[in-house]
Write an enzyme that holds these catalytic residues in place. Structure first.
Site, short mmCIF file in Angstrom:
data_model
loop_
_atom_site.label_atom_id
_atom_site.label_comp_id
_atom_site.label_asym_id
_atom_site.label_seq_id
_atom_site.Cartn_x
_atom_site.Cartn_y
_atom_site.Cartn_z
N TYR A 1 -0.97 -1.92 10.53
CA TYR A 1 -1.13 -2.08 9.06
C TYR A 1 0.07 -1.47 8.34
O TYR A 1 0.66 -2.09 7.43
CB TYR A 1 -2.43 -1.40 8.65
CG TYR A 1 -2.77 -1.45 7.18
CD1 TYR A 1 -3.30 -2.60 6.59
CD2 TYR A 1 -2.59 -0.33 6.36
CE1 TYR A 1 -3.64 -2.63 5.24
CE2 TYR A 1 -2.93 -0.35 5.02
CZ TYR A 1 -3.45 -1.50 4.47
OH TYR A 1 -3.78 -1.52 3.13
N SER B 1 0.87 -1.19 0.00
CA SER B 1 0.00 0.00 0.00
C SER B 1 0.90 1.22 0.00
O SER B 1 2.04 1.15 0.49
CB SER B 1 -0.86 0.01 1.26
OG SER B 1 -1.49 1.28 1.42
N1 LIG Z 1 -8.90 -0.71 -0.62
C1 LIG Z 1 -7.93 0.17 -0.66
O1 LIG Z 1 -8.15 1.39 -0.83
C2 LIG Z 1 -6.51 -0.29 -0.50
C3 LIG Z 1 -5.47 0.64 -0.63
C4 LIG Z 1 -4.16 0.19 -0.57
C5 LIG Z 1 -3.88 -1.15 -0.40
N2 LIG Z 1 -4.91 -2.04 -0.27
C6 LIG Z 1 -4.56 -3.45 -0.13
O2 LIG Z 1 -5.14 -4.17 -1.20
C7 LIG Z 1 -5.42 -5.51 -0.77
C8 LIG Z 1 -6.84 -5.89 -1.09
O3 LIG Z 1 -7.71 -5.01 -0.44
P1 LIG Z 1 -9.27 -5.01 -0.71
O4 LIG Z 1 -9.77 -3.66 -0.26
O5 LIG Z 1 -9.54 -5.48 -2.09
O6 LIG Z 1 -9.76 -6.11 0.34
P2 LIG Z 1 -11.25 -6.58 0.63
O7 LIG Z 1 -12.24 -6.02 -0.34
O8 LIG Z 1 -11.46 -6.30 2.07
O9 LIG Z 1 -11.15 -8.14 0.31
C9 LIG Z 1 -10.70 -8.95 1.26
C10 LIG Z 1 -10.49 -10.35 0.69
O10 LIG Z 1 -9.50 -10.94 1.49
C11 LIG Z 1 -10.02 -12.10 2.11
N3 LIG Z 1 -9.43 -12.24 3.43
C12 LIG Z 1 -9.42 -11.34 4.44
N4 LIG Z 1 -8.75 -11.84 5.50
C13 LIG Z 1 -8.33 -13.08 5.13
C14 LIG Z 1 -7.58 -14.10 5.76
N5 LIG Z 1 -7.14 -13.96 7.02
N6 LIG Z 1 -7.31 -15.22 5.06
C15 LIG Z 1 -7.77 -15.41 3.81
N7 LIG Z 1 -8.49 -14.47 3.15
C16 LIG Z 1 -8.77 -13.33 3.81
C17 LIG Z 1 -11.52 -11.92 2.11
O11 LIG Z 1 -12.12 -13.18 2.12
P3 LIG Z 1 -13.40 -13.53 3.02
O12 LIG Z 1 -14.43 -13.85 2.01
O13 LIG Z 1 -12.96 -14.69 3.81
O14 LIG Z 1 -13.72 -12.33 3.86
C18 LIG Z 1 -11.72 -11.19 0.78
O15 LIG Z 1 -11.70 -12.12 -0.28
C19 LIG Z 1 -5.08 -5.56 0.72
O16 LIG Z 1 -3.78 -6.07 0.90
C20 LIG Z 1 -5.11 -4.10 1.13
O17 LIG Z 1 -4.29 -3.83 2.24
C21 LIG Z 1 -6.21 -1.65 -0.30
#
Ligand SMILES: NC(=O)c1ccc[n+]([C@@H]2O[C@H](COP(=O)([O-])OP(=O)(O)OC[C@H]3O[C@@H](n4cnc5c(N)ncnc54)[C@H](OP(=O)(O)O)[C@@H]3O)[C@@H](O)[C@H]2O)c1
Length: 257
Positions: free
Chosen positions: A159, A146
């Protein structure tokens, strides 16, 4: 081979963690659309299977690989089961849980738990797929970090520490694996809209964050997925130890509201 061919992943197998929704789902779709067999991970088979079915309905190749990143035994069993029938050529470690508590409210146990899921588990997973990659002298390990790894905000200490650790881990791994034909890279997204953060991004705070982005909008997850495809493909054969920032210009600028 044309340069477009270099972006295709036919015959490759990719494991994508956190692929039930959000960015992981978009990355899995992009990799499947370019020819890879994708292994979709999430915590439960119930949430993953409909996604697998959706890809198969489009004639794409996918299987479920459910396990919780916090459960190392479950992780090892699932990965070994997958490896029994196919090699894994690409690992996209996309899971990144977040804890938005202030320092005062964040216990050392809380801190350790998040570091365990976001950083230690990523290393453990890489260790499971690396031996095969090193044997075949080919492989791609991609960590989703990130811009928070370099640009700190309040109430996210664990985080930010985990993402910073992941970025450093990618460089450390790249230094050892490159000679064996395995590259290790990271993608550092800026703000992108998912179900998880929709409410926050639609709040007044979200409006202020949007003003901080030179493009004045949050990304769609699909706009980050292309970076994963690039790093996973032969088009990135000489990219190693790099963090590819995809943030609409946030980290390159100092925007006055
Ligand atoms: N969103 C942003 O603005 C942003 C910005 C910078 C970086 N990021 C990074 O981008 C990545 C993806 O983010 P996102 O916003 O797309 O996430 P998200 O929408 O919250 O999706 C989470 C996914 O991860 C799974 N998950 C969560 N905890 C888990 C665990 N302990 N073991 C296995 N699966 C797990 C969830 O599965 P379940 O179905 O089991 O819940 C779901 O499929 C992350 O690394 C985040 O830090 C996000």
């Amino acid at each position: 081979m044309t340069i477009l061919d270099a972006f295709r992943l036919d015959g490759r197998v990719a494991l994508i963690t956190g692929a039930a929704r959000g960015l992981g789902w978009e990355i899995a779709t992009a990799l499947a659309e370019t020819g890879a067999h994708v292994l979709l991970n999430g915590r439960t088979a119930e949430r993953i299977q409909p996604r697998v079915d959706a890809l198969r309905a489009r004639g794409l190749s996918a299987d479920a690989a459910p396990f919780d990143m916090a459960d190392r035994n479950g992780m090892e069993q699932a990965v070994r089961a997958a490896l029994a029938s196919r090699s894994i050529d690409i690992l996209i470690n996309n899971v990144g849980e977040r804890d938005r508590r202030a320092l005062d409210d964040l216990s050392t146990d809380d801190f350790e738990r998040l570091i365990d899921v976001d950083l230690n588990a990523a290393f453990a997973l890489a260790k499971l797929v690396l031996p095969g990659m090193l044997d075949r002298r080919a492989g791609r390990i991609i960590m989703v970090t990130s811009i928070a790894a370099d640009l700190a905000t309040p109430r996210s200490a664990s985080y930010i520490a985990a993402k910073g650790g992941l970025a450093a881990l990618v460089r450390a791994m790249a230094a050892e694996t490159g000679v064996h034909g395995v590259t290790c890279n990271a993608i550092a997204p800026g703000f992108f809209m998912t179900e998880t953060n929709e409410a926050m991004f639609n709040s007044p705070a979200g409006t202020r964050w949007r003003e901080r982005v030179p493009m004045r909008r949050f990304a769609e997850p699909r706009e980050i997925a292309g970076a994963a495809l690039f790093l996973a493909s032969d088009a990135a054969s000489y990219v190693n130890g790099h963090t590819l920032v995809v943030d609409g210009g946030v980290s390159a600028t100092f925007m006055m509201p």
